[in-house]
Design a protein around this motif. Structure first.
Motif, PDB file in Angstrom:
ATOM      1  N   ARG A  41       1.284  -1.199   0.319  1.00 47.97           N
ATOM      2  CA  ARG A  41       0.191   0.164  -0.305  1.00 47.97           C
ATOM      3  C   ARG A  41       0.786   1.458  -0.229  1.00 47.97           C
ATOM      4  O   ARG A  41       2.311   1.154   0.261  1.00 47.97           O
ATOM      5  N   GLY A  42      -0.076   2.709  -0.246  1.00 48.54           N
ATOM      6  CA  GLY A  42       0.379   3.703  -0.177  1.00 48.54           C
ATOM      7  C   GLY A  42       1.025   3.996   1.444  1.00 48.54           C
ATOM      8  O   GLY A  42       0.544   3.464   2.488  1.00 48.54           O
ATOM      9  N   LEU A  43       1.942   5.183   1.659  1.00 47.15           N
ATOM     10  CA  LEU A  43       2.052   5.342   2.704  1.00 47.15           C
ATOM     11  C   LEU A  43       1.285   5.911   3.583  1.00 47.15           C
ATOM     12  O   LEU A  43       0.415   7.382   2.390  1.00 47.15           O
ATOM     13  N   VAL A  44       0.929   6.453   4.670  1.00 51.12           N
ATOM     14  CA  VAL A  44      -0.133   7.107   5.487  1.00 51.12           C
ATOM     15  C   VAL A  44       0.911   7.876   6.713  1.00 51.12           C
ATOM     16  O   VAL A  44       2.141   7.294   7.730  1.00 51.12           O
ATOM     17  N   HIS A  45       0.653   8.998   6.721  1.00 51.72           N
ATOM     18  CA  HIS A  45       1.325  10.357   7.521  1.00 51.72           C
ATOM     19  C   HIS A  45       0.475   9.686   8.791  1.00 51.72           C
ATOM     20  O   HIS A  45      -0.370   9.455   9.044  1.00 51.72           O
TER      21      HIS A  45
ATOM     22  N   PHE B 106      -0.169  10.294   0.389  1.00 57.03           N
ATOM     23  CA  PHE B 106       0.032   9.414  -1.001  1.00 57.03           C
ATOM     24  C   PHE B 106      -0.511   8.578  -2.156  1.00 57.03           C
ATOM     25  O   PHE B 106      -1.379   8.208  -0.932  1.00 57.03           O
ATOM     26  N   GLY B 107      -0.541   7.980  -3.170  1.00 57.55           N
ATOM     27  CA  GLY B 107      -1.480   6.760  -3.732  1.00 57.55           C
ATOM     28  C   GLY B 107      -1.252   5.403  -2.561  1.00 57.55           C
ATOM     29  O   GLY B 107       0.190   5.830  -2.366  1.00 57.55           O
ATOM     30  N   PRO B 108      -1.796   4.720  -3.813  1.00 56.13           N
ATOM     31  CA  PRO B 108      -1.138   3.135  -3.983  1.00 56.13           C
ATOM     32  C   PRO B 108      -0.036   2.678  -3.993  1.00 56.13           C
ATOM     33  O   PRO B 108       0.062   1.873  -4.063  1.00 56.13           O
ATOM     34  N   GLY B 109       0.609   3.742  -5.158  1.00 53.73           N
ATOM     35  CA  GLY B 109       1.158   3.302  -6.037  1.00 53.73           C
ATOM     36  C   GLY B 109       1.194   2.857  -7.213  1.00 53.73           C
ATOM     37  O   GLY B 109      -0.018   1.589  -7.066  1.00 53.73           O
ATOM     38  N   THR B 110       2.339   2.658  -7.842  1.00 59.55           N
ATOM     39  CA  THR B 110       1.896   1.325  -9.435  1.00 59.55           C
ATOM     40  C   THR B 110       3.236   0.802  -9.159  1.00 59.55           C
ATOM     41  O   THR B 110       4.390   0.981  -9.193  1.00 59.55           O
TER      42      THR B 110
END
Lengths: 111, 115
Positions: A41-45, B106-110
């Motif tokens: 997943r993406g990063l969470v602040h 941030f988005g979930p990324g590729t």
């Protein structure tokens, strides 16, 4: 190059225990931030602490900053299985909002 | 509030092929960032936009990577030609501004795999 270096690289604890991870950096900063990243997943602040602050709390999180030692620590109290993730520190510069991330600490909380 | 959107989520290509990633930041966010995250490492900033202008592209390998944000909203990141070492997750982030106090979202990324 990476500004922050986290220690330890990996941490395994039981649910309910506290988790502490540290971040060291090299140059002067405007702020230091902690992020969480769950697998894939993406990063969470999580929290931002400014260079003129020494301690900050947010829920079960406690962050300290020692600019004389160029280090910060993140404490997660009463950990839960859902806290299993990678935690990254990132140093922020005064101009441009640029963040430089460390390599992260991988935390496993066992139920 | 909708978060940062990225597409595709996954991409597999062969070396020397080209690939493009798309990012739609949070509405109203002036600053957009592209990061590269190699497995087991922290994200590394590739390029930062303020509206449609480049603020920082010092770590962008300009011989093969390019990025644009023509209308100051959406952005694309392109790699041409791709190398094996480009295998990584490409993260897009946005913030309200770039005054040094703004949280980046941030988005979930590729996830890119180069074979």
């Amino acid at each position: 190059s990476q500004q922050g270096e986290e220690d330890p690289q990996a941490l395994s604890i039981q649910e309910g225990e506290n988790a502490t991870m540290n971040c060291s950096y090299k140059t002067s900063i405007n702020n230091l931030q902690w992020y969480r990243q769950n697998s894939g997943r993406g990063l969470v602040h999580l929290i931002l602490i400014r260079s003129n602050e020494r301690e900050k709390h947010s829920g079960r999180l406690r962050v300290t900053l020692d600019t004389s030692k160029k280090s910060s620590s993140l404490l997660i109290t009463a950990s839960r299985a859902a806290d299993t993730a990678s935690y990254f520190c990132a140093t922020g510069e005064s101009a441009g909002n640029k963040l430089t991330f460390g390599g992260g600490t991988r935390v496993l909380v066992k139920p | 509030e909708a978060g940062v959107a990225q597409s595709p989520r996954y991409k597999i290509i062969e070396k020397r092929q080209s690939v493009a990633f798309w990012c739609n930041p949070i509405s109203g966010h002036a600053t957009l960032y592209w990061y590269q995250q190699i497995l087991g490492q922290g994200p590394k900033l590739l390029i930062q936009f303020q509206n449609n202008g480049v603020v920082d592209d010092s770590q962008l390998p300009k011989d093969r990577f390019s990025a644009e944000r023509l209308k100051g909203v959406d952005s694309t990141l392109k790699i041409q030609p791709a190398k094996l070492e480009d295998s990584a997750v490409y993260l897009c982030a946005s913030s309200l501004d770039w005054n040094g106090r703004e949280t980046q979202y941030f988005g979930p990324g590729t996830r890119l795999l180069v074979l």
